[in-house]
Scaffold this active site. Structure first.
Site, PDB file in Angstrom:
ATOM      1  N   HIS A  85       0.809  -1.216   0.000  1.00  0.00           N
ATOM      2  CA  HIS A  85       0.000   0.000   0.000  1.00  0.00           C
ATOM      3  C   HIS A  85       0.846   1.270   0.000  1.00  0.00           C
ATOM      4  O   HIS A  85       0.329   2.352  -0.276  1.00  0.00           O
ATOM      5  CB  HIS A  85      -0.931   0.005   1.221  1.00  0.00           C
ATOM      6  CG  HIS A  85      -2.026  -1.012   1.128  1.00  0.00           C
ATOM      7  ND1 HIS A  85      -3.319  -0.680   0.807  1.00  0.00           N
ATOM      8  CD2 HIS A  85      -2.019  -2.353   1.300  1.00  0.00           C
ATOM      9  CE1 HIS A  85      -4.067  -1.771   0.786  1.00  0.00           C
ATOM     10  NE2 HIS A  85      -3.296  -2.800   1.085  1.00  0.00           N
TER      11      HIS A  85
ATOM     12  N   ASP B   2       3.518   9.244  -1.081  1.00  0.00           N
ATOM     13  CA  ASP B   2       2.353   8.480  -0.647  1.00  0.00           C
ATOM     14  C   ASP B   2       2.066   7.381  -1.657  1.00  0.00           C
ATOM     15  O   ASP B   2       2.174   7.616  -2.867  1.00  0.00           O
ATOM     16  CB  ASP B   2       1.126   9.381  -0.524  1.00  0.00           C
ATOM     17  CG  ASP B   2       0.226   9.002   0.645  1.00  0.00           C
ATOM     18  OD1 ASP B   2       0.334   7.856   1.123  1.00  0.00           O
ATOM     19  OD2 ASP B   2      -0.569   9.849   1.085  1.00  0.00           O
TER      20      ASP B   2
END
Length: 507
Positions: A157, A365
């Protein structure tokens, strides 16, 4: 019948529509499991004096959960240590914050072995196993050592770092080699795929295969990008809930005659919060005529407060927000409101809808689901503007946002000025493209694409989009709680698993 076994570090029981707090992974996994048979396995969040492997099984909001407690040493060495002091900063390009300690690595390996030993008896021959995130990279290797031959997939992730950065990690070769015990390795973006492939080609002497796979360490794994989404339609509907409407009304009253700029992030150095505050400060300095027309609200729930780097960033943000307010505030207005509190998703939906600007500027991110939720919550007739970091994985999809370099206060200040002055027609045109993307490439598309690729039912993504033709969900297994009931919570040792077979859907 094929089941889906989802494994993540932490298992968080869903609490109902809108009741959950911010947390992209937990929401995405709960949504996946509502459509598939199987269960969600992981750490309960609790510690025990001695690890026993006892399971607690429960069912919440249509999701079956199987959790295990860890020892305090596990928490410190595996979670606070290797996961969050070593891998997290390194994978987010903060080598200066990366800590290397032998005990961290030992704890990381120990917990992955314990997870494997507890999970293996629950796995049936036809099950698909889907393991999530950096905490559990070696888990497939541990399961293989116990004789598990099922298809096992891994999804990261967070970003995969550049080759030159990855090699600074002691034991990096062993970590990457462990990934080749998976049948499928998934990343958020093609950039992360390329970074991983570069490492394998350069450091492991691997080869790239025509079918989208790679071969290294004597094994073959498929590699792919599977950008995670949100349940966009569901989140848009949350704006009609009572809690969302109440939050919307409160914010509209509080910001009367002013435009609201909102940021929502877990308190973390990867989120670019210091740079965001600096960009807002530059906007205030460069635009004296607009100062009193705006209010910036930054919500930053505390996290990992046992890690020193997180304590330090909190202190710096307290000082920055105080400095800006000290310079620009008046008796009836303060430009920055900084809140270290967690809010429910339905409250956030109302907050996003009340905002004219969503400011999402992480320094690095994997994806960033806040950006997608902000888009989902907007009023189609009068939408706000999304300002998005080019270093968020979401920037690959949400190209109609105002894309900025989060390291540049000038870039952020200019984007704020443009967003606040953008006419309605342009805002609507941009929003329509963004909304179409988050609906098409939502959490269901992500889930189905990954599971179909893992099960071997689908080829590489087609040019129709990152997911191409959507795979159909696997049927829900009626053997799971056939009467709709659930145990209040049963603790079992691995030896007792067979007696609990009915609870876990076993034949």
């Amino acid at each position: 019948m094929t089941r889906l076994i989802v494994v993540s570090n932490r298992v968080t029981a869903p609490t109902g529509a809108g009741g959950e707090s911010v947390g992209g992974l937990a929401m995405a996994l709960a949504a996946a499991l509502r459509e598939y048979s199987g269960l969600w396995f992981g750490w309960s969040g609790r510690t025990t004096p001695e690890f026993t492997g006892q399971l607690t099984v429960q069912r919440a909001e249509g999701v079956t959960l199987a959790t295990v407690d860890l020892e305090e040493a596990d928490l410190q060495e595996y979670y606070n240590g290797y996961a969050n002091k070593t891998l997290w900063p390194l994978f987010h390009y903060r080598q200066d914050l990366t800590a290397y300690d032998r005990s961290f690595g030992e704890g990381y390996g120990r917990v992955n072995r314990r997870f494997a030993e507890t999970l293996a008896p629950l796995i049936e021959a036809d099950d698909l196993v889907w393991i999530h995130d950096y905490h559990l990279i070696p888990l497939a290797r541990e399961l293989r050592a116990l004789g598990v031959k099922n298809r096992i997939g891994f999804f990261l992730h967070i970003p995969w770092p550049a080759h030159q950065l990855m090699v600074t990690l002691p034991g990096h070769k062993d970590l990457v080699q462990a990934l080749f015990d998976y049948d499928l390795i998934g990343f958020q973006t093609q950039e992360h795929v390329q970074a991983f492939e570069e490492y394998v080609l350069s450091e492991a002497g691997g080869t790239r295969l025509e079918d989208g796979g790679m071969r290294a360490y004597g094994r073959t794994a498929r590699i792919g990008a599977f950008p995670i989404g949100v349940d966009a339609v569901d989140f848009a509907q949350l704006t009609r809930s009572e809690a969302a409407r109440r939050t919307f009304d409160v914010m509209k009253a509080h910001t009367a005659f002013r435009k609201l700029i909102v940021g929502v992030d877990r308190l973390d150095y990867s989120k670019g919060l210091e740079e965001r505050f600096a960009g807002f400060e530059r906007f205030m300095a460069d635009n004296p005529d607009l100062r009193r027309e705006v209010l910036m609200l930054q919500i930053a729930p505390l996290s990992r407060d046992q890690v020193e780097a997180y304590q330090e960033i909190r202190a710096r943000l307290d000082a920055l927000s105080g400095r800006i307010n000290g310079e620009y505030a008046d008796i009836d207005w303060t430009p920055v409101r900084y809140v270290n509190k967690t809010y429910r998703r339905d409250q956030l939906a109302g907050l996003y809808r009340a905002a004219q600007v969503g400011l999402v500027t992480p320094k690095r991110d994997g994806m960033n689901l806040v950006a997608k939720e902000f888009v989902a919550a907007q009023d189609p007739e009068d939408p706000g503007v999304l300002i998005l970091s080019r270093f968020a994985g979401a920037a690959d999809q949400l190209r109609q946002a105002l894309i900025v370099n989060p390291n540049s206060p000038e870039d952020i200040a200019e984007a704020l000025k443009r967003a606040l002055s953008m006419d309605r027609d342009e805002r609507i045109a941009r929003w329509k493209v963004l909304y179409d993307n988050i609906v098409t490439e939502d959490v269901t598309a992500w889930r189905d694409a990954f599971v179909a690729a893992l099960s071997g039912a689908r080829e590489t993504p087609t040019p129709e989009g990152p997911y191409g033709e959507q795979a159909r969900p696997l049927p829900v297994d009626a053997r799971l709680f056939p009467n709709g009931g659930a145990p209040a919570g049963s603790s079992t040792s691995p030896a007792f698993v067979q007696a609990q077979g009915a609870v876990l859907g076993r034949g």
